[in-house]
Design an enzyme around this catalytic site. Structure first.
Site, PDB file in Angstrom:
ATOM      1  N   LYS A 188     -54.315  47.487  10.260  1.00  0.00           N
ATOM      2  CA  LYS A 188     -55.075  47.052   9.534  1.00  0.00           C
ATOM      3  C   LYS A 188     -56.393  48.094   9.835  1.00  0.00           C
ATOM      4  O   LYS A 188     -56.748  49.056   8.960  1.00  0.00           O
ATOM      5  CB  LYS A 188     -55.779  46.314   8.985  1.00  0.00           C
ATOM      6  CG  LYS A 188     -54.886  45.134   8.691  1.00  0.00           C
ATOM      7  CD  LYS A 188     -56.195  43.842   8.135  1.00  0.00           C
ATOM      8  CE  LYS A 188     -55.428  42.185   8.141  1.00  0.00           C
ATOM      9  NZ  LYS A 188     -55.719  41.479   7.583  1.00  0.00           N
ATOM     10  N   GLU A 219     -47.930  33.233  14.923  1.00  0.00           N
ATOM     11  CA  GLU A 219     -48.973  33.757  14.903  1.00  0.00           C
ATOM     12  C   GLU A 219     -49.648  32.774  15.904  1.00  0.00           C
ATOM     13  O   GLU A 219     -51.011  33.128  16.287  1.00  0.00           O
ATOM     14  CB  GLU A 219     -49.566  33.044  13.653  1.00  0.00           C
ATOM     15  CG  GLU A 219     -50.228  34.602  13.103  1.00  0.00           C
ATOM     16  CD  GLU A 219     -51.016  34.616  11.730  1.00  0.00           C
ATOM     17  OE1 GLU A 219     -51.217  33.668  10.837  1.00  0.00           O
ATOM     18  OE2 GLU A 219     -50.656  35.762  11.155  1.00  0.00           O
ATOM     19  N   HIS A 263     -21.533  31.640   9.085  1.00  0.00           N
ATOM     20  CA  HIS A 263     -20.465  33.013   8.657  1.00  0.00           C
ATOM     21  C   HIS A 263     -21.105  34.237   8.782  1.00  0.00           C
ATOM     22  O   HIS A 263     -20.974  35.035   8.698  1.00  0.00           O
ATOM     23  CB  HIS A 263     -20.153  32.849   6.985  1.00  0.00           C
ATOM     24  CG  HIS A 263     -19.347  31.498   7.067  1.00  0.00           C
ATOM     25  ND1 HIS A 263     -17.885  31.187   6.750  1.00  0.00           N
ATOM     26  CD2 HIS A 263     -19.686  29.994   7.102  1.00  0.00           C
ATOM     27  CE1 HIS A 263     -17.489  30.203   6.857  1.00  0.00           C
ATOM     28  NE2 HIS A 263     -18.478  29.311   6.750  1.00  0.00           N
TER      29      HIS A 263
END
Lengths: 398, 398
Positions: A387, A266, A287
């Site tokens: 938003k 961020e 793995h």
């Protein structure tokens, strides 16, 4: 003790002239940093605040079976990472803390509410603006349940608000209803807020926050190394290493890497720039993603966390923790041979002061990195984009 | 019902000629795939095997309070992902399954052994070669404890071995000691093994494996779409989209994305090629990595999982699940506007047959992708590099 070793990257993957050039920008970067209005986390935490935290913690321990912390992003990851790190793998926690408000899953919410019906609990709701959608939806649904269970007077002992000092609906609610409230200072952003009550209250249940803060202040002194790390990362980026992989060998450190991912991602990820942060928990992920890191598209570098001491347990005359660390060394060797630059951070053991130091170190380094990349380390304008679309698509006023 | 929508990537980020060119390679890719000796997972699972699984499951339920599954990588992620997905968020599991052998943390091991001392349990140990270091260390330490607790006869009712049909120390042990044993077929590799007993035994405790397998066979028919997805991904990679982000809106899907990360990462990540797979759990991670994805270094594309139906719970006259899906749509919109290609996978709900379909779809697509990238989709040579260094550094014979 915490040590930082960037020598592999510097000696084998970068050139001296580039390092020198970026190191010379230190004065300029430090001066931008010091001029910023968002470095409130450099100031010591007030002793009366710590007392208030202990007082409220003790009350919650008395009247509740569990604390529900409602917050997301910078109001979630810090204390959650600490909780994971300082908890046992199997035994039940002494005092359970539930983190909610990080999801809009209706299944999660339904099961959360059903569970909360059965126990006595308190709530800490955390949102600087008081408009964070997930936090406010969760808080309203949980509060509805609390109003069915508890009297108004009882609610005043069970709801703790953590928000702006003056603005927003949560501040208003605290004042009208007489709830205990903590302040998230204006000069501290979410991802830099680990030394604020947004995290310290929950942390006070499972670790010694005074020791953590002492470590943190120690860490704030390691500005030189934090700057070096920022320089090394930026130069690796310029050589096409677009991804940083944080590698841990103790599964309980996983959420600490999630905290790092927000901190760096961020901070740097704007104006089409930034190193994409990922993490692997070893040996498990050797793995799964080990193949890619060793031989795939060579766009990664890595930062390893090596811990010197842990629980003693023997396997064929060898200490298991020794085997774990030999694997770490072997993986570093192998990845270097595959062209992957590796940085090494070593700590004595997982305890409050070393982890506090690490937090401060990374916060400094992330901030410096923002200036090196030429972006504002303390804003996050891109978060508004989706938003805005939500507000267009939905009749909700957050 | 499961649907796949790659139209955004195709229409807005790729050009028709490229798509046409790669689509024309289909015959060649399918023919390489069909000639492979490692596609045993295309064959139906034998009915007698399912019976044996149920029989052993029922015995474990009777004589144990918990099953300890010891395995790592391809012997871990599949069934663990399913367990997470088919469990509730809060209520206790009907029959607990502990996954061990994924770490060399001595703290984890110590706490695991202390916990196992207190309860009756059975063990399934899974390693095709019988030489997987983490698995064998954990198995030996757990078995030592079992030998203190149980008679030889009792051990035969509590240890289940899952390994190669003929070779290796585990096969030998099963024969010598008379333990129940399952076979991991030679023509199925770890990351493609979700329909083998390495996963089906544990899965039979918490989901209907017959329905899962039915879904899986349905999914195997979606070869056209699986190929399209492989083509879209490869072309996005060629346009500099080096990272694929799997986005889920139900936190319990997180480990499914870890399974995907192994499947794609280990399949493609060789010869300096491959898309690096990452994942984000929304809305949580919109508040940590959302900024980077929206405005940072534009090297990502995304694949979203949208689920149509979930638990009903109301918030201000709106269904919470509806809000969650509106957020998903808004994020897709926002990310596209930020130059991030988005693919969409939609399912009715999380249930055995849709998830089975998804698994088959992704396994097909990963394999095709290997051929499109020009690498062997079924090997993982890079995993040996660090293991060789461990053998040089440590007196252990795995």
């Amino acid at each position: 003790m915490v040590t930082f070793d960037f020598s592999i990257s510097c000696n084998s993957f970068l050139n001296t002239m580039d390092i020198k050039r970026e190191m010379e920008r230190k004065g300029e970067v430090f001066s931008s940093f010091e001029k910023s209005s968002m470095i409130g986390w450099m100031d010591p935490v007030d002793a009366t605040l710590i007392e208030k935290i202990f007082h409220i913690r003790d009350r919650i321990k008395q009247n509740s079976k569990c604390l529900v912390v409602i917050g997301i992003g910078g109001s979630f990851l810090g204390s959650y990472a600490m909780k994971e790190m300082f908890s046992d793998y199997f035994s039940k926690e002494e005092f359970p803390i539930i983190y909610a408000g990080t999801s809009l899953s209706s299944q999660y919410m339904d099961q959360l509410l059903s569970y909360l019906k059965t126990i006595d609990f308190s709530v800490q709701v955390i949102s600087k603006s008081g408009t964070t959608m997930e936090t406010m939806i969760t808080y309203q649904l949980v509060k509805q349940l609390m109003e069915e269970k508890y009297s108004k007077e009882e609610l005043r002992k069970r709801i703790i608000i953590t928000t702006d000092s003056k603005e927003g609906s949560l501040r208003k609610e605290a004042e009208t209803e007489g709830y205990d409230a903590f302040i998230i200072p204006n000069n501290i952003g979410g991802r830099y807020s680990i030394t604020t009550p947004a995290h310290l209250l929950a942390m006070s249940f499972f670790l010694d926050i005074s020791k953590f803060l002492e470590g943190f202040y120690q860490g704030l002194k390691r500005q030189e190394e934090a700057y070096q790390y920022a320089v090394v990362r930026k130069l690796l980026f310029e050589r096409g290493k677009y991804i940083e992989n944080f590698c841990v060998y103790e599964p309980k450190l996983y959420y600490f890497t999630e905290w790092l991912k927000q901190l760096f991602g961020e901070t740097e990820g704007k104006e089409q720039k930034g190193i994409f942060p990922v993490s692997t928990v070893h040996t498990r992920d050797l793995h799964s993603l080990g193949q890619f890191i060793q031989e795939g598209n060579p766009i990664l570098f890595e930062t390893f966390f090596k811990i010197h001491h842990s629980t003693k347990i023997l396997y064929n005359q060898l200490e298991l923790h020794h085997i774990n660390n030999v694997v770490l060394d072997s993986v570093v060797d192998a990845h270097i041979s595959g062209g992957v630059p590796c940085n090494l951070i070593e700590l004595d053991q997982i305890e409050e002061d070393t982890i506090g130091q690490l937090c401060a170190f990374f916060m400094l380094s992330a901030a410096y990195s923002g200036y090196l990349f030429g972006v504002d380390p303390f804003n996050q304008p891109g978060v508004e984009v989706y938003k805005k679309r939500i507000r267009e698509n939905l009749e909700l006023h957050f």
